[in-house]
Design a protein around this motif. Structure first.
Motif, PDB file in Angstrom:
ATOM      1  N   GLU A  45       3.178   0.328   2.999  1.00  0.00           N
ATOM      2  CA  GLU A  45       3.424   1.589   2.297  1.00  0.00           C
ATOM      3  C   GLU A  45       2.175   2.033   1.546  1.00  0.00           C
ATOM      4  O   GLU A  45       1.817   3.202   1.534  1.00  0.00           O
ATOM      5  N   THR A  46       1.538   1.061   0.898  1.00  0.00           N
ATOM      6  CA  THR A  46       0.353   1.385   0.113  1.00  0.00           C
ATOM      7  C   THR A  46      -0.765   1.886   1.013  1.00  0.00           C
ATOM      8  O   THR A  46      -1.390   2.917   0.747  1.00  0.00           O
ATOM      9  N   PHE A  47      -0.979   1.176   2.087  1.00  0.00           N
ATOM     10  CA  PHE A  47      -2.021   1.582   3.023  1.00  0.00           C
ATOM     11  C   PHE A  47      -1.745   3.000   3.520  1.00  0.00           C
ATOM     12  O   PHE A  47      -2.620   3.859   3.520  1.00  0.00           O
ATOM     13  N   GLY A  48      -0.503   3.227   3.897  1.00  0.00           N
ATOM     14  CA  GLY A  48      -0.129   4.534   4.437  1.00  0.00           C
ATOM     15  C   GLY A  48      -0.323   5.656   3.423  1.00  0.00           C
ATOM     16  O   GLY A  48      -0.765   6.748   3.764  1.00  0.00           O
ATOM     17  N   ALA A  49      -0.026   5.383   2.163  1.00  0.00           N
ATOM     18  CA  ALA A  49      -0.085   6.437   1.145  1.00  0.00           C
ATOM     19  C   ALA A  49      -1.503   6.680   0.639  1.00  0.00           C
ATOM     20  O   ALA A  49      -1.811   7.760   0.150  1.00  0.00           O
ATOM     21  N   CYS A  50      -2.353   5.687   0.744  1.00  0.00           N
ATOM     22  CA  CYS A  50      -3.641   5.778   0.057  1.00  0.00           C
ATOM     23  C   CYS A  50      -4.835   5.995   0.976  1.00  0.00           C
ATOM     24  O   CYS A  50      -5.873   6.470   0.520  1.00  0.00           O
ATOM     25  N   ILE A  51      -4.693   5.688   2.249  1.00  0.00           N
ATOM     26  CA  ILE A  51      -5.860   5.688   3.112  1.00  0.00           C
ATOM     27  C   ILE A  51      -6.257   7.096   3.539  1.00  0.00           C
ATOM     28  O   ILE A  51      -7.361   7.314   4.018  1.00  0.00           O
ATOM     29  N   GLY A  52      -5.361   8.056   3.315  1.00  0.00           N
ATOM     30  CA  GLY A  52      -5.651   9.413   3.752  1.00  0.00           C
ATOM     31  C   GLY A  52      -6.921   9.995   3.144  1.00  0.00           C
ATOM     32  O   GLY A  52      -7.618  10.767   3.783  1.00  0.00           O
ATOM     33  N   CYS A  53      -7.215   9.653   1.917  1.00  0.00           N
ATOM     34  CA  CYS A  53      -8.339  10.287   1.218  1.00  0.00           C
ATOM     35  C   CYS A  53      -9.536   9.390   1.006  1.00  0.00           C
ATOM     36  O   CYS A  53     -10.649   9.876   0.868  1.00  0.00           O
ATOM     37  N   HIS A  54      -9.333   8.125   0.877  1.00  0.00           N
ATOM     38  CA  HIS A  54     -10.484   7.257   0.651  1.00  0.00           C
ATOM     39  C   HIS A  54     -10.251   5.885   1.249  1.00  0.00           C
ATOM     40  O   HIS A  54      -9.131   5.481   1.507  1.00  0.00           O
ATOM     41  N   ALA A  55     -11.355   5.172   1.414  1.00  0.00           N
ATOM     42  CA  ALA A  55     -11.296   3.832   1.994  1.00  0.00           C
ATOM     43  C   ALA A  55     -10.596   2.884   1.024  1.00  0.00           C
ATOM     44  O   ALA A  55     -10.488   3.164  -0.167  1.00  0.00           O
ATOM     45  N   THR A  56     -10.140   1.774   1.553  1.00  0.00           N
ATOM     46  CA  THR A  56      -9.458   0.798   0.698  1.00  0.00           C
ATOM     47  C   THR A  56     -10.421   0.193  -0.319  1.00  0.00           C
ATOM     48  O   THR A  56      -9.988  -0.372  -1.313  1.00  0.00           O
ATOM     49  N   ALA A  57     -11.728   0.320  -0.069  1.00  0.00           N
ATOM     50  CA  ALA A  57     -12.696  -0.249  -1.009  1.00  0.00           C
ATOM     51  C   ALA A  57     -12.499   0.315  -2.408  1.00  0.00           C
ATOM     52  O   ALA A  57     -12.654  -0.396  -3.400  1.00  0.00           O
ATOM     53  N   VAL A  58     -12.127   1.590  -2.472  1.00  0.00           N
ATOM     54  CA  VAL A  58     -11.902   2.214  -3.776  1.00  0.00           C
ATOM     55  C   VAL A  58     -10.777   1.482  -4.510  1.00  0.00           C
ATOM     56  O   VAL A  58     -10.826   1.291  -5.723  1.00  0.00           O
ATOM     57  N   ILE A  59      -9.785   1.085  -3.757  1.00  0.00           N
ATOM     58  CA  ILE A  59      -8.661   0.363  -4.349  1.00  0.00           C
ATOM     59  C   ILE A  59      -9.055  -1.082  -4.627  1.00  0.00           C
ATOM     60  O   ILE A  59      -8.804  -1.613  -5.705  1.00  0.00           O
ATOM     61  N   ARG A  60      -9.738  -1.685  -3.645  1.00  0.00           N
ATOM     62  CA  ARG A  60     -10.036  -3.121  -3.753  1.00  0.00           C
ATOM     63  C   ARG A  60     -10.975  -3.435  -4.908  1.00  0.00           C
ATOM     64  O   ARG A  60     -10.953  -4.541  -5.425  1.00  0.00           O
ATOM     65  N   ARG A  61     -11.796  -2.468  -5.278  1.00  0.00           N
ATOM     66  CA  ARG A  61     -12.705  -2.801  -6.375  1.00  0.00           C
ATOM     67  C   ARG A  61     -12.047  -2.567  -7.735  1.00  0.00           C
ATOM     68  O   ARG A  61     -12.670  -2.780  -8.770  1.00  0.00           O
ATOM     69  N   SER A  62     -10.809  -2.111  -7.736  1.00  0.00           N
ATOM     70  CA  SER A  62     -10.118  -1.885  -8.997  1.00  0.00           C
ATOM     71  C   SER A  62      -9.219  -3.060  -9.345  1.00  0.00           C
ATOM     72  O   SER A  62      -8.736  -3.762  -8.464  1.00  0.00           O
ATOM     73  N   GLY A  63      -9.014  -3.276 -10.601  1.00  0.00           N
ATOM     74  CA  GLY A  63      -8.091  -4.308 -11.056  1.00  0.00           C
ATOM     75  C   GLY A  63      -7.417  -3.792 -12.307  1.00  0.00           C
ATOM     76  O   GLY A  63      -8.070  -3.590 -13.326  1.00  0.00           O
ATOM     77  N   LEU A  64      -6.136  -3.503 -12.213  1.00  0.00           N
ATOM     78  CA  LEU A  64      -5.445  -2.855 -13.327  1.00  0.00           C
ATOM     79  C   LEU A  64      -4.100  -3.519 -13.592  1.00  0.00           C
ATOM     80  O   LEU A  64      -3.527  -4.164 -12.713  1.00  0.00           O
ATOM     81  N   SER A  65      -3.629  -3.301 -14.800  1.00  0.00           N
ATOM     82  CA  SER A  65      -2.273  -3.746 -15.115  1.00  0.00           C
ATOM     83  C   SER A  65      -1.294  -2.835 -14.376  1.00  0.00           C
ATOM     84  O   SER A  65      -1.673  -1.760 -13.897  1.00  0.00           O
ATOM     85  N   ARG A  66      -0.040  -3.246 -14.326  1.00  0.00           N
ATOM     86  CA  ARG A  66       0.955  -2.435 -13.639  1.00  0.00           C
ATOM     87  C   ARG A  66       1.045  -1.056 -14.282  1.00  0.00           C
ATOM     88  O   ARG A  66       1.136  -0.038 -13.592  1.00  0.00           O
ATOM     89  N   GLU A  67       0.991  -1.044 -15.616  1.00  0.00           N
ATOM     90  CA  GLU A  67       1.074   0.224 -16.338  1.00  0.00           C
ATOM     91  C   GLU A  67      -0.074   1.160 -15.960  1.00  0.00           C
ATOM     92  O   GLU A  67       0.113   2.356 -15.740  1.00  0.00           O
ATOM     93  N   ARG A  68      -1.276   0.600 -15.866  1.00  0.00           N
ATOM     94  CA  ARG A  68      -2.437   1.437 -15.531  1.00  0.00           C
ATOM     95  C   ARG A  68      -2.376   1.910 -14.082  1.00  0.00           C
ATOM     96  O   ARG A  68      -2.773   3.024 -13.762  1.00  0.00           O
ATOM     97  N   TRP A  69      -1.874   1.069 -13.207  1.00  0.00           N
ATOM     98  CA  TRP A  69      -1.711   1.508 -11.820  1.00  0.00           C
ATOM     99  C   TRP A  69      -0.720   2.662 -11.762  1.00  0.00           C
ATOM    100  O   TRP A  69      -0.899   3.633 -11.041  1.00  0.00           O
ATOM    101  N   ASP A  70       0.337   2.527 -12.556  1.00  0.00           N
ATOM    102  CA  ASP A  70       1.352   3.567 -12.579  1.00  0.00           C
ATOM    103  C   ASP A  70       0.736   4.889 -13.043  1.00  0.00           C
ATOM    104  O   ASP A  70       0.957   5.933 -12.434  1.00  0.00           O
TER     105      ASP A  70
END
Ligand code: HEC
Length: 118
Positions: free
Chosen positions: A39-64
Motif C-alpha cells: 500500500e505504501t509503495f503504491g501510494a508514495c511512488i507516484g511522485c518520488h523515489a523511495t529514497a526520499v522515504i528511506r532516508r527519513s526516520g520519524l515517530s508515528r505522529e510525525r509520519w501522520d
C-alpha cells in the motif's frame, strides 16, 4: 591478429561510450518487508523515489503529520481511513526515528558515545 585487436578495441570503446544506464524502475522490494508495504509503495511512488522515504526516520505522529503535509503542500490525494492507518503504521514501523546522526552526517569523532545519556 590485427582484426582481433581491432575488435577488442571496438568493444572497449563501445563499452566506454555506452550511455549511463537508466536506473531500473523501483519495485516494492526497495522498501523493507512488512505489513502495509504494498500500500505504501503504491501510494508514495507516484511522485518520488523511495529514497526520499528511506532516508527519513520519524515517530508515528510525525509520519501522520507528514501525510497531511504531503497533501497540503504537494497535492497528494488525501490518505484517509484504514488505508492511512495501514500506511502510517508501516512507515512508523519501518522507518522509526534514528538516534545520533540527524541528516546522515557522520558521528562526531571527538565525542564519546553518550549511550543512555539521551
Ligand atoms: C502528489 C505527489 C506526492 C505523493 C503521492 C507523495 N509525495 Fe512525498 N513528497 C512530494 C514532494 C513534491 C516532496 C518534496 C520534494 C522532494 O523532497 O523531493 C515530497 C517529500 C517527501 C518526503 C521528504 C520530506 C522532508 O523531510 O523533506 C518524505 C519523507 C515523503 N515525501 C514521504 C512520502 C510518503 C511516505 C508518501 C506516501 C504515503 C508520499 N511521500 C507521497 C510529493 C508527493
Amino acid at each position: 591478429m590485427r582484426a582481433v585487436a581491432a575488435a577488442l578495441l571496438g568493444l572497449a570503446l563501445a563499452a566506454g561510450a555506452a550511455p549511463a544506464q537508466e536506473p531500473e524502475p523501483e519495485t516494492e522490494e526497495a522498501l523493507p518487508a512488512g505489513p502495509g508495504r504494498e500500500e505504501t509503495f503504491g501510494a508514495c511512488i507516484g511522485c518520488h523515489a523511495t529514497a526520499v522515504i528511506r532516508r527519513s526516520g520519524l515517530s508515528r505522529e510525525r509520519w501522520d503529520e507528514l501525510m497531511d503535509w504531503m497533501t497540503e503542500r504537494h497535492g497528494m490525494a488525501p490518505l484517509e481511513g484504514a488505508l492511512r492507518t495501514t500506511i502510517v503504521d508501516y512507515l512508523a514501523e519501518a522507518f522509526p526515528p534514528r538516534r545520533g546522526t540527524p541528516g546522515g552526517r557522520g558521528r562526531n569523532p571527538f565525542l564519546i558515545e553518550q549511550g543512555s545519556a539521551r
